[in-house]
Each structure stands twice: as C-alpha cells, then as structure tokens.
Scaffold this motif. Structure first.
Motif, PDB file in Angstrom:
ATOM      1  N   ASP A 249       0.859  -1.179   0.000  1.00 34.98           N
ATOM      2  CA  ASP A 249       0.000   0.000   0.000  1.00 34.98           C
ATOM      3  C   ASP A 249       0.892   1.223   0.000  1.00 34.98           C
ATOM      4  N   LEU A 251       0.555   5.303   0.607  1.00 35.72           N
ATOM      5  CA  LEU A 251      -0.416   6.293   1.068  1.00 35.72           C
ATOM      6  C   LEU A 251       0.271   7.598   1.414  1.00 35.72           C
ATOM      7  N   ARG A 258      -2.548   5.067  10.096  1.00 38.56           N
ATOM      8  CA  ARG A 258      -3.860   4.409  10.039  1.00 38.56           C
ATOM      9  C   ARG A 258      -3.728   3.054   9.339  1.00 38.56           C
ATOM     10  N   ARG A 261      -1.968   0.728  11.645  1.00 39.29           N
ATOM     11  CA  ARG A 261      -2.890   0.277  12.698  1.00 39.29           C
ATOM     12  C   ARG A 261      -3.794  -0.835  12.178  1.00 39.29           C
ATOM     13  N   ARG A 265      -3.682  -4.623  13.273  1.00 42.35           N
ATOM     14  CA  ARG A 265      -4.874  -4.816  14.098  1.00 42.35           C
ATOM     15  C   ARG A 265      -4.659  -4.282  15.505  1.00 42.35           C
ATOM     16  N   SER A 266      -4.051  -3.107  15.560  1.00 41.53           N
ATOM     17  CA  SER A 266      -3.798  -2.458  16.839  1.00 41.53           C
ATOM     18  C   SER A 266      -5.021  -1.691  17.293  1.00 41.53           C
ATOM     19  N   LEU A 267      -4.991  -1.334  18.537  1.00 37.81           N
ATOM     20  CA  LEU A 267      -5.894  -0.301  19.028  1.00 37.81           C
ATOM     21  C   LEU A 267      -5.109   1.002  18.990  1.00 37.81           C
ATOM     22  N   PRO A 272      -9.805   9.963  18.367  1.00 35.29           N
ATOM     23  CA  PRO A 272      -9.624   9.816  16.915  1.00 35.29           C
ATOM     24  C   PRO A 272      -9.762  11.126  16.167  1.00 35.29           C
ATOM     25  N   ASP A 273     -10.469  12.114  16.758  1.00 31.29           N
ATOM     26  CA  ASP A 273     -10.671  13.356  16.016  1.00 31.29           C
ATOM     27  C   ASP A 273      -9.550  14.362  16.251  1.00 31.29           C
TER      28      ASP A 273
ATOM     29  N   PRO B 408     -14.088  12.020  11.935  1.00 22.53           N
ATOM     30  CA  PRO B 408     -13.213  10.961  12.461  1.00 22.53           C
ATOM     31  C   PRO B 408     -13.851  10.144  13.569  1.00 22.53           C
ATOM     32  N   PRO B 412     -14.663   6.413  11.339  1.00 21.25           N
ATOM     33  CA  PRO B 412     -13.221   6.118  11.276  1.00 21.25           C
ATOM     34  C   PRO B 412     -12.862   5.084  10.214  1.00 21.25           C
ATOM     35  N   SER B 413     -13.671   4.046  10.069  1.00 19.48           N
ATOM     36  CA  SER B 413     -13.295   3.029   9.075  1.00 19.48           C
ATOM     37  C   SER B 413     -13.558   3.521   7.659  1.00 19.48           C
ATOM     38  N   ILE B 415     -12.602   6.376   6.608  1.00 24.65           N
ATOM     39  CA  ILE B 415     -11.360   7.049   6.196  1.00 24.65           C
ATOM     40  C   ILE B 415     -10.409   6.011   5.612  1.00 24.65           C
ATOM     41  N   ASP B 416     -10.267   4.910   6.332  1.00 23.26           N
ATOM     42  CA  ASP B 416      -9.341   3.873   5.867  1.00 23.26           C
ATOM     43  C   ASP B 416      -9.869   3.172   4.618  1.00 23.26           C
ATOM     44  N   GLU B 419      -9.036   5.500   1.795  1.00 21.28           N
ATOM     45  CA  GLU B 419      -7.599   5.601   1.512  1.00 21.28           C
ATOM     46  C   GLU B 419      -7.004   4.262   1.084  1.00 21.28           C
ATOM     47  N   GLN B 420      -7.456   3.203   1.700  1.00 21.98           N
ATOM     48  CA  GLN B 420      -6.744   1.932   1.528  1.00 21.98           C
ATOM     49  C   GLN B 420      -7.490   0.926   0.653  1.00 21.98           C
ATOM     50  N   GLN B 424      -7.448   1.080  -4.252  1.00 22.96           N
ATOM     51  CA  GLN B 424      -7.032  -0.149  -4.925  1.00 22.96           C
ATOM     52  C   GLN B 424      -8.106  -0.695  -5.867  1.00 22.96           C
ATOM     53  N   TYR B 435     -11.060  -7.411   1.325  1.00 27.21           N
ATOM     54  CA  TYR B 435     -10.891  -6.469   2.427  1.00 27.21           C
ATOM     55  C   TYR B 435     -11.972  -6.544   3.507  1.00 27.21           C
ATOM     56  N   SER B 438     -11.346  -8.162   7.103  1.00 26.88           N
ATOM     57  CA  SER B 438     -10.381  -7.519   7.999  1.00 26.88           C
ATOM     58  C   SER B 438     -10.961  -6.245   8.610  1.00 26.88           C
ATOM     59  N   PHE B 439     -11.794  -5.536   7.869  1.00 27.74           N
ATOM     60  CA  PHE B 439     -12.447  -4.353   8.441  1.00 27.74           C
ATOM     61  C   PHE B 439     -13.525  -4.765   9.441  1.00 27.74           C
ATOM     62  N   THR B 441     -13.744  -7.262  11.364  1.00 23.89           N
ATOM     63  CA  THR B 441     -13.283  -7.851  12.629  1.00 23.89           C
ATOM     64  C   THR B 441     -12.172  -7.031  13.273  1.00 23.89           C
ATOM     65  N   ASP B 442     -11.896  -5.870  12.731  1.00 27.58           N
ATOM     66  CA  ASP B 442     -10.820  -5.030  13.261  1.00 27.58           C
ATOM     67  C   ASP B 442     -11.146  -4.615  14.701  1.00 27.58           C
ATOM     68  N   TRP B 444     -10.079  -2.346  16.650  1.00 25.82           N
ATOM     69  CA  TRP B 444     -10.179  -0.902  16.942  1.00 25.82           C
ATOM     70  C   TRP B 444     -11.540  -0.371  16.503  1.00 25.82           C
ATOM     71  N   TYR B 445     -11.970  -0.771  15.333  1.00 25.40           N
ATOM     72  CA  TYR B 445     -13.300  -0.337  14.887  1.00 25.40           C
ATOM     73  C   TYR B 445     -14.378  -0.890  15.825  1.00 25.40           C
TER      74      TYR B 445
END
Lengths: 413, 529
Positions: A249, A251, A258, A261, A265-267, A272-273, B408, B412-413, B415-416, B419-420, B424, B435, B438-439, B441-442, B444-445
């Motif tokens: 990727d 970016l 991001r 992360r 699979r981090s927290l 976030p804002d 944000p 939040p997801s 944005i990713d 971008e991600q 693609q 994809y 993975s989103f 079950t993420d 953080w989300y």
C-alpha cells in the motif's frame, strides 16, 4: 576543466543556510559551492585508478551539506575543499565502466592492519575515517584528496572502491547503485522476518529503493518476506513508484499510521478526532527514510513494542520524545552506507554493492532518474533536487558525458 | 384544495431554471428543452389525532395478532425496539413519531402491570445515538424514566453476551439477533417508514442483528439483485430478510410490529421554496432563495453544515398500523406509495439529481464521499419500481460538492476504506473478497463502535455495496461541482458545470439524449412504466 568545489567559507555557509529557508537546494548559488577550473587529483598510490564520471547523482546528504543543514558531527571527518558527488558511474582509463563504492575505509587509506570493521568488510563502520595517507573524509565526495563525481576533471578511486558495471546495465541504472546499496544495507540491518509488517516513511530515492530492496531480496530468497510493505509517500508520483517497486500500500504519510494500525490490528490511544493518536501495537519494522524530528516521532508512534526503527535517511539534530522508545522497548537503529551482508543462500558474506548491482539491474532503478543537468547549470540542478518531490521527480543527477567539450550556451526553459 | 399528485414536467422554453440541491447549498440549472422533471406529490393530509390513531392501531391490529393490551400481563418481559437516528430525514420536529407511539405502548404496559420493560435502539451496525438524539426520538419523559436505570439500551452487535443465534434459514443464512429482544415475552418494534424499503421483517432481522447475520444480505450479490430496494417483491435484500424474519417467528420470538408513515412535508416554512415547483415560486420564494443562496455562498462549510443539520422537518404522521409483521408492512407500503409514488413513462438516457446535505448515515455529521455515492447510487437511483429511471448504460449526473472530508469519530473506518480500499479497487466484489473481513473484525473499529459513536468497521463496505446495482447498470457517473480528487477516487468523473457534464454524458449516450431530473427531496418513488 570545470568542477564543482565546496570550500570552507563561513559567510557562504551562513548565506546558504539562510537561503535554504526558502526550500532545500535554494542556496546553491550563494553557498560555498563554486563552479571552477580544477585539475584532476593526484593518484594517492599505485593501487588507485583515475575515474572519469559519466553520471553523478545529487543525494540528500549533498543537499544537507549545500544547505548548511548538515550535522556538525561530520566536521572532523570531512576535509576542504572537496568536490561533492559520491553516487558515481564512470569510466576507468582502460575504458571499463565502473561504479564507485565511496566509503574511504582502511584499505583506501593505506592503514595496515585495518580496523576491526574493515577487516570484516564492514567498511561503512570504519573507525579510521580521519587517518591514514588521505586527509579526513568519510567518503569520496567529502575528501579533499580524492575528488568527487561532480567534476569533469575526474576523480581517483582505490581498487577496493571499484565495481565493474555489467554491459547490459544502463548508465542511469548504474548511477543508482550507490543509493541502492544504502537501501540494501538498511533493509538487511532491519532484520525483517517472514510475515512482518514494514512501514517505510518517506518515498524519496532512499525510501523507494528500500522498498525495491525489500521486495527483491524477499522475492529472490535472500531475505525473509515481509507480510506487507506500507509506504508513506507525500506525492502522487512517489505513491505510484512505491506501488510499482513492491509496496503493498502506498499512502499519504498522514494516512500511514492508520494503515499500520489496520494492518497490525492495533488499538489506538488518544481521541480519533485529534489526529494525535498513537498505536498500542504497530509495525514490526519502520524504515525512516526522512530522518526528521517529525518522522522519528511518527515512527515511534507506529512501531509495536519490541519493534525496530531503522534510520535510513540521514538525521541531524532532532527533538524527539523518547518515552515510547523506553516504555515499549523499541530499538532505534542507525544504518549508514554498506559493506558486506549475510544473506540466505550464501555461505560467505556478500558485498553490499554486489547485491545493489543485482537489484538495480533487475528492477531498472535508473527509471528513478528524473532529470540530468550539465555542471554549468548546477544551481538549477540542486534546486530541482531540493524540490524533487514537489516537481514530480525522484533522482536528479549531473550528466558529464559532454563535459570534456567546451560549455555551450544552454537555453533555459 | 386537495394535495396534488406527483408530476412529470416537460421542460420547454418558458420553464424556469430547476432547483438542484448541492450539499449545503442549492443552485438553479437550466435543463435542455424536452428534459423531464419529476416532482414529488404534495404532502397528504396528516392524521388529525395521532395519539387516537396510534391507540386505535394498537387495539385493532392487522393480521394474525391480538390487540396489544391482550398481549401484556404482569411479570412478563417486554422489549420495545425502535428505529435509530437514521430515520426520519431530516429529523422531525418534536414530538417524534417514536415518542408518540412508545408513550402509548408504555401506557398500556403500565396499565397491564408490566414492570420488566427495556427499550432498545435498533442500531444494527450504525453508530450509537447521543443522549440528545435519544431524547429527541423518545421525549424527555421516556428518556428520564428509562435511561438512568440502564433500561434504555442501544443494540450492540459486538456484545457476545447479548446476542443469540436462532438458527439458519433454508438458504444457509445465519440468524443472530439481540438476546434481550429475542428472549422477551413480547418484542414491540416501533418503525418509521420513510421509504418503502423500511420496515417489515427488515426491522428486527436487520436492526437487531450482528455482522454474522447481516453479511448474508448486505453483500454485492444481494444488492445487485435488489431491483429495487423500494420494491420488496423484486428485492433480494427483502427476500433474505423475510426468510430470516420468518425463522425468527418460528423460533418463538413474538413480534408486535408498529409501523408509521409520514407525509412529504419536508422543510420548515423558511425553506418552503425547496418543495415548491419553480414556476409556482412566489416573490417571497424567489427572495428567500436568493437571500439564502447569497448567504450560504459566504458561509464556511462547517457553519453551513450546522445550520442545515439544525433543521427539524415538519413531517407529519400520516398513518400507523400495528400487529403481525407482514400484514402491517403491506398496509404501510401501500401508504408510502400513495404518498410518494409518481408514474413515469419510460426510461431516460441521463438521470440528474441534486444531492442534499443529509443521508441516513450523516445525521449531525459530515457527508463524506462514500456517503455521497451511497445517497446517489444507492438510495436515489433505487427510488423506482419496475425499471430504473435511467436506461442500462445510461449516465447518472449528481450535483454535490463531495468534499474529501470525514467525521473521524463517526466514520473512522470510512477514512481507511477511502484511503486503503477505494485506492485499490472500486469493484464491490473484489473489495468484499479481499478487504471486508479484515475491516469487519478489526478490534479498533469494534472498540469505537461499542464505546464511542462510530459506525461499525464494515459499514463503508455496505455503503459501497448499496451502489452495486447502479455501478453495474450505469455507463458513467458524473459529479458536478465535486472535489475532483475525491470524485476520481471513486471511479466517477468530475465536471465543473452542468453543461460540461452534459457534454461528457453525450460521449457515453450519444447526441440528443433524453434527460430526466429527479427533483428530490422531498422523497418520491418513480413507478417506471
């Protein structure tokens, strides 16, 4: 014969530093770099050869020097006046085309026995850069005795510095061998293991070549294969190159944490804002190909506990909060130049330059050479290199193929 | 004078310019002669006494259901679920329809001596509502009676302790829903049917479901075969929900469905011109338009967004039905079509739309580019029955600023995803395979969805899947006045003016194309003959 010579001149240093506030490379015309008539340097010994440069690149460290932004750390391992230029493809008097490994280690300095590092081939770690029969100089291009690549008069190189260029390789590919060697050494220093997440911050020449080296060495079984290579690249053309050279990727750098992360699979901690989040986990390895306070700070915010940050881009004086380094047990590793590498499938250490020649040839890294200039247009060349990203360029080099002829009047665009 | 039905105008030389929404702005565009403009029916008369109508519906249920009071008894477990902040649009003036209905349900429950009552906002994978949003939907009295005691909850599709797996449909679809609701003696669902897509079995089977369930119908294949979402018999999305709803009923979950419909009185009097036909604009309408446009041109986007999101719609309750899910929904759908249906003869080469500042997923938030696509290609494109308004291979022209901007905290997801993923691929099938998991079950989300006010990690995928039918059907999508980078990221074409857009469209559909403009909001649905 004309050469670009960098002289010790405090007033011009200051002028360059002031001018560089307008942008990297803006101070070339007022700084200590002068286009002047020079003679070829004397051969320091029988095991030295004359080299007539064909192409010589402008590196980030050159720009830092010209801008007066280089660390004072280097003062004792540089001698003046010197001819810059350490990314060199040229011809020996025999006509053979060669690239120069510019580090001036014990062998080049005639020091016997060599230091422990040079004895092992790790010339980048040489402990005697200011000693021996040469004046101080960490590399060709920073030493008053050897000359450098930005010269039509030529330079001198010790046999240990000379690498033959395969006939099939273009000059443009060859001029990128030296930075490719830096990238190869950096990525091998990082010790990337199978499946790891690698973030590459910065997509100038070194960043892109690091991506290329990571991808190529893994693809050829010389190194373990990262699970993903995430590139932070400021400009669109850099993102295209990064993807083409092997990034999973590519970016905008602001988006890189991001992506790291998500991939790891981090927290995250912090709202976030606010945009000031840091990751609880992160990349296994971050290659910082910028070397600024901001980039090192960002690297620390997205490296997992126990992960590694490799400083590939030359840093100077920086201001960084090292609390996360301490708390998370992150390794901050410097990586300079090259020497020998231990790679999978080779019983003995392999010279970094040999690997770099292979990478440059396989991936045609000469495609990254965006523009070449004659020495006479050095101010434009340096300004172009200093704003390469903004101007859609990557590598800018001097073209000395016509340098033997009298300078012709250039039509400036 | 009785309200006039919907109307299809043919543009001629005397037709004044047509109003287009443009996010937090609007503009007038002169459409080519011969173009058609579809106007929504005028608002039908509201219920004269909404409370009496609600009580009547609760005591005279449709289908195989007893009156609500007969279903209530002391000691029983009662769960009242209600639609979330995504409905209605714009949010309606107080009292909200949910408040009116829930107050009557609670009144009957209290009368029957029911004391185990829990309210659940049926979020599915939407963001949690704020206190202010809950108070607006339910009224202070209900909020203050339940929230302090933890009896006003919001469905958490990631809470393993409050989900129950009820089984699989014959099509192999997992049905997993809110445990409290499913294990109650009675589940009362309070719906607002803004469009024909809402309600029916979709209320419980989607609104109270987990990702494990939702993925069976919120996917590209289902969306491509939902033609359209507004026409349940032709919608695979609804077929799947109906299968799940029937399984829920067979599992012993007793659902008492209450569905409400609203009229199309969408904007308050100071914005009345927005729902009038341009040739009927009064002097005051013209002056209001000019003044509002001039003021908005000088207003920063953030401030304009606040102004518009403060709008409370005068939507009035038009009908309420209660009882067995399918019987109720049939009556409700008929009411919705009566209010919103417009007969349109034949398809068009080019369909134009002005997209407003709001869609179901950016209430009090930012309309990010993915939501722009979803509103245009997912919602407005699907406002049809029979055939799409625009022909296969035709062009859709949207009017919206499409800023490269995201909330944000809420998205939040997104944005990713932007971008991600969209960098693609724009292919719903490819992104679904490569994809989505993975989103979804993420961690953080999941954390932000459960503890903050974030949409679930998989939600942007669903927004893109909503576009799947349109993406497959259309020859080109053009956005007038959008951020070119954002527009291109989504695989669409940016145009700076409508004239440019029409020229670009001609490259796809040929010279002298037919053009139809969907003059919405107010919401309408085209019955394409």
């Amino acid at each position: 014969v004309r050469s670009l010579v960098f002289e010790r001149n405090v007033a011009r240093f200051a002028a360059a530093r002031v001018a560089s506030a307008l942008g990297s490379g803006a101070g070339a015309g007022v700084g200590p770099l002068r286009l002047t008539e020079t003679e070829a340097p004397d051969l320091p010994g029988g095991d030295w050869r004359r080299v007539m440069p064909v192409l010589s690149g402008i590196c980030g460290s050159d720009l830092a020097t010209l801008d007066g932004r280089s660390s004072r750390y280097f003062e004792e391992i540089v001698s003046f006046p010197f001819v810059p230029g350490h990314e060199i493809v040229g011809h020996l008097e025999s006509g053979e085309r060669v690239v120069i490994e510019p580090v001036l280690g014990c062998a080049a300095r005639g020091i016997v026995p060599p230091c422990a590092a040079c004895a092992e081939g790790r010339t980048g770690d040489c402990q005697q850069l200011a000693f021996g029969h040469l004046r101080p100089g960490l590399q060709t291009g920073f030493c008053a005795d050897t000359g450098g690549g930005w010269s039509a008069a030529g330079l001198v190189a010790h046999e240990s510095q000379i690498h033959a260029v395969p006939e099939s390789m273009s000059d443009a590919d060859a001029v990128t061998v030296e930075p490719t060697a830096c990238a190869v050494h950096a990525v091998l220093s990082a010790g990337v293991r199978d499946g790891e997440t690698v973030a590459v911050l910065g997509a100038g020449t070194l960043g892109l070549l690091s991506i290329a080296a990571l991808a190529h060495l893994a693809a050829t079984g010389r190194a373990e294969a990262p699970g993903s290579i995430l590139a932070g690249a400021r400009y669109e053309h850099q993102r295209r190159w990064a993807a083409e050279l092997g990034a999973t990727d590519a970016l905008d750098p602001d988006q890189l944490p991001r992506a790291v992360r998500r991939r790891s699979r981090s927290l995250a901690l912090g709202r976030p804002d606010t945009g000031a989040q840091r990751l609880t986990g992160g990349a296994d390895v971050v290659l910082d190909c910028v070397g600024s306070s901001a980039s090192i700070g960002q690297s620390l915010a997205m490296t997992r506990p126990g992960g590694r940050i490799v400083l590939v881009g030359m840093p100077g004086r920086v201001h960084v909060d090292l609390a996360p380094l301490w708390h998370r047990g992150v390794s901050l590793v410097g990586t300079y130049a090259y020497g020998v590498e231990r790679v999978a499938g080779a019983a003995e250490p392999v010279r970094t330059f040999d690997l770099a020649l292979e990478v440059a040839g396989a991936l045609s890294t000469g495609r990254l050479v965006s523009a070449t200039y004659p020495l006479e247009r050095f101010e434009e060349a340096v300004a172009h290199a200093g704003s390469a990203g903004r101007r859609g360029a990557v590598k800018v080099a001097f073209d000395l193929r016509d340098a033997a002829r009298p300078p012709r009047k250039e039509r400036h665009p | 004078m009785s309200p006039r039905p919907g109307f299809v105008l043919e543009v001629d030389r005397s037709t004044p310019p047509t109003l287009f929404w443009h996010g937090e702005r609007f503009t007038l565009e002169r459409l080519p002669e011969g173009s058609r403009v579809i106007y929504a029916p005028e608002p039908l008369a509201p219920l004269e006494d909404p409370v009496a109508a609600i009580r009547h519906a609760l005591t005279h249920p449709l289908g195989d259901s007893s009156p609500l009071p007969d279903l209530l008894r002391p000691g029983m477990k009662l769960t009242i679920c209600f639609d979330d902040v995504s409905l209605p649009l714009p949010p309606m003036q107080a009292p909200d329809a949910r408040q009116l209905v829930i107050e009557q349900v609670l009144d009957m429950a209290a009368g029957a001596g029911v004391d185990d009552v829990v309210l659940v906002a049926a979020l599915a994978l939407h963001r949690r509502m704020t206190e202010a949003e809950l108070r607006h939907a339910l009224g202070d009295r209900v909020y203050d009676a339940f929230a302090p005691h933890g009896l006003l909850t919001q469905h958490d599709a990631e809470d393993p302790d409050n989900l129950i797996f009820l089984g699989q449909t014959a099509h192999g679809e997992d049905v997993e829903i809110n445990k409290r609701a499913a294990t109650s003696d009675l589940l009362v669902y309070v719906n607002i049917n803004l469009v024909a897509m809402d309600g029916g079995h979709k209320s419980v089977a989607t609104g109270l479901a987990s990702y494990r369930s939702l993925r069976h119908h919120h996917n590209p294949a289902t969306m491509r075969h939902s033609r359209s979402f507004m026409d349940a018999p032709a919608s695979e999305l609804h077929s799947a929900n109906w299968r799940m709803g029937r399984l829920i009923a067979e599992s012993g979950v007793r659902v008492f469905q209450i569905e409400t419909t609203l009229n199309t009185d969408t904007f308050p009097s100071n914005f009345a011109f927005l729902q009038r036909r341009e040739w009927e604009w009064s002097l005051r309408d013209r002056a209001t338009y000019a003044a509002a446009s001039a003021a908005l041109d000088r207003t920063p986007a953030r401030v304009a967004r606040q102004i518009f999101h403060a709008i409370r719609s005068p939507h009035a309750l038009r009908s309420v039905h209660a009882g067995e899910v399918e019987a109720v929904h049939a009556a409700t759908t008929a009411d919705v079509w009566e209010q919103q249906g417009v007969v349109v003869e034949g398809q068009t080469d080019i369909l134009t739309m002005g997209l407003p500042y709001i869609c179901p997923y950016n209430v009090n938030s930012i309309m990010n580019p993915i939501l722009v696509a979803c509103l245009g290609l997912g919602y407005f494109f699907n406002l049809y029955r029979g055939k799409p308004l625009v022909r296969q291979g035709g062009v859709l022209i949207l009017h919206h600023p499409t800023p490269w901007e995201f909330h944000p905290g809420h998205h939040p997801s997104y944005i990713d995803f932007f971008e991600q993923v969209l960098s693609q691929t724009t292919d719903p099938g490819v992104m679904s395979e490569q994809y989505e998991q993975s989103f979804a079950t993420d961690p953080w989300y999941v954390h932000l969805y459960r503890t903050g006010h974030a949409y679930h990690g998989v939600h942007p995928f669903y927004m893109w899947y909503w576009c799947a039918h349109a993406l497959e059907h259309l020859g080109r999508v053009i956005i007038v006045g959008g951020d070119p980078r954002a527009v291109r990221r989504m695989g669409f074409s940016p145009a700076s003016t409508m004239a440019d857009a029409l020229e670009m469209a001609a490259d796809v559909v040929g010279p002298s194309p037919t053009l139809t403009h969907l003059h919405t909001p107010p919401i309408m649905m085209a019955d394409v003959q």
